[in-house]
Design an enzyme around this catalytic site. Structure first.
Site, mmCIF file in Angstrom:
data_model
loop_
_atom_site.group_PDB
_atom_site.id
_atom_site.type_symbol
_atom_site.label_atom_id
_atom_site.label_comp_id
_atom_site.label_asym_id
_atom_site.label_seq_id
_atom_site.Cartn_x
_atom_site.Cartn_y
_atom_site.Cartn_z
ATOM 1 N N LEU A 144 0.863 -1.170 0.000
ATOM 2 C CA LEU A 144 0.000 0.000 0.000
ATOM 3 C C LEU A 144 0.902 1.223 0.000
ATOM 4 C CD1 LEU A 144 -2.676 -0.956 2.715
ATOM 5 C CD2 LEU A 144 -2.892 -1.114 0.223
ATOM 6 N N ASP A 145 0.470 2.274 -0.694
ATOM 7 C CA ASP A 145 1.241 3.516 -0.680
ATOM 8 C C ASP A 145 1.423 4.010 0.759
ATOM 9 O OD1 ASP A 145 1.205 3.462 -3.450
ATOM 10 O OD2 ASP A 145 -0.564 4.753 -3.590
ATOM 11 N N LYS A 146 2.473 4.779 0.980
ATOM 12 C CA LYS A 146 2.769 5.315 2.309
ATOM 13 C C LYS A 146 1.530 5.938 2.950
ATOM 14 C CE LYS A 146 5.388 8.977 4.608
ATOM 15 N NZ LYS A 146 6.353 10.098 4.432
ATOM 16 N N THR A 148 -1.662 5.561 2.173
ATOM 17 C CA THR A 148 -2.888 4.774 2.113
ATOM 18 C C THR A 148 -2.914 3.854 3.322
ATOM 19 O OG1 THR A 148 -2.957 4.835 -0.300
ATOM 20 C CG2 THR A 148 -4.219 3.092 0.776
ATOM 21 N N ARG A 252 -5.879 5.794 -7.679
ATOM 22 C CA ARG A 252 -5.578 7.222 -7.742
ATOM 23 C C ARG A 252 -5.533 7.709 -9.191
ATOM 24 N NH1 ARG A 252 -0.207 7.468 -4.313
ATOM 25 N NH2 ARG A 252 -0.382 9.719 -4.759
#
Length: 341
Positions: A144-146, A148, A252
């Protein structure tokens, strides 16, 4: 730590099996790791009183072969364990499922050498990690993105890592994997139920970004979405998004592509500041305080790599996103009890 040795005498039903496949059926290691050990010369086979060092993973076994596999001790990873609190949803000897907090990077990188999920897992799991590829570390099969938040799974064994990686590679097409997200996006999304199909590739001018692309290297990506709530007094929608594929930054990029960027997404959401300026001051302040993209991985379903049981874990919307929803609901006009005829 010293080497350990695994021994096995081949049976009649093992006749003709590949050496790597036979060892994989007897040990809790991935076939890839066993192939590496074979190529390194770690397997000796006694056949008809003659000893052979086998370096070919496809070598065929015969009954009564006396197989000896040397298992070198696990190498310690160069990543340092760090005692960081984790929100653990499930854990056994094979996997660990956590609710990742927003702001936590998954894996150490030049810009984030410590304080990551991997640092935390190394401290939490310790000796329970049986090793990934010969190294004592957790197996990261998705990220997961930082900024998110939400549900993530990591493997604790080679076998689990291999099995989970296969599920994620299939992107849910075989029904084993499910991923559902919640997002707050700009605009009132119409129609309220839809699908975005748009292939993604690295942005040609910014390698940190992804972009919708028709280039031959672009990879198919599909996102199904449903509007949970379209607020009438502000141009904001609460969506659920279900991933058919799992490309980098997929939700996104797809939401920005259809004109509804995720709130707080400075990388893909243009005109964030001008959008905030049209909101009531209290609402704008709450969204500004969010300080991240309003994206949360609320559900992860998977097949357990050892038991083959279907499992699913959810994480509630985190407090910062709940605060935005609360302020939006606070400003929602009440329904008219006596509408005009």
């Amino acid at each position: 730590m010293s080497d350990t040795c695994f021994t096995y005498i081949a049976k009649e039903e093992d006749d003709g099996k590949r050496l790597d496949a036979l060892l994989a059926s007897q040990l809790e290691f991935s076939r890839a790791r066993l192939q590496g050990l074979i190529r390194e010369g770690q397997v000796d086979v006694m056949r008809q009183q003659q000893n052979h060092t086998i370096k070919d993973p496809s070598w065929r076994v015969k009954p009564e072969d006396d197989i000896h596999l040397i298992l070198p001790p696990l190498k310690d990873t160069s990543i340092k364990p760090e005692n960081i609190a984790l929100d653990i949803l499930f854990e056994d000897d094979s996997v660990i499922v956590i609710n990742k907090a927003a702001g936590m990077v998954v894996h150490p990188a030049p810009g984030s050498p410590d304080g990551t999920l991997v640092n935390a897992l190394l401290a939490h799991c310790g000796d329970s990690l049986s090793g990934i590829g010969g190294e004592r570390r957790p197996g990261i099969v998705h990220r997961l993105d930082k900024d998110t938040s939400g549900v993530m799974i990591a493997a604790k064994t080679d076998n689990a890592h291999n099995a989970l990686a296969e599920q994620f590679a299939a992107h849910g097409r075989d029904g084993r994997l499910q991923r559902r997200y919640q997002a707050l996006v700009w605009g009132q999304v119409m129609p309220p139920v839809g699908r975005v199909e748009a292939a993604l590739a690295r942005h040609p001018a910014n390698r940190k970004k992804m972009a919708v692309s028709r280039h031959e290297i672009a990879r198919f990506a599909a996102t199904d979405y449903t509007a949970l709530h379209n607020w009438t007094h502000v141009p904001i929608t609460n969506l659920t998004c279900i991933l058919e594929t799992g490309r980098t930054h997929q939700i996104r990029v797809h939401m920005a592509h259809i004109g509804h960027p995720v709130i707080g997404d400075d990388m893909y959401g243009s005109s964030q500041r001008s959008r905030l300026n049209i909101l009531p001051p209290k609402t704008a302040a709450t969204i500004t305080a969010l300080g991240r993209q309003a994206l949360h991985a609320e559900l992860l379903g998977f097949e357990h790599p050892e038991t083959q049981e279907s499992m699913a874990y959810t994480a509630p919307l985190p407090a910062d996103m709940q605060a935005v929803v609360a302020i939006l609901n606070e400003g929602e006009p009440a329904p008219d009890d006596n509408p005009p005829l």
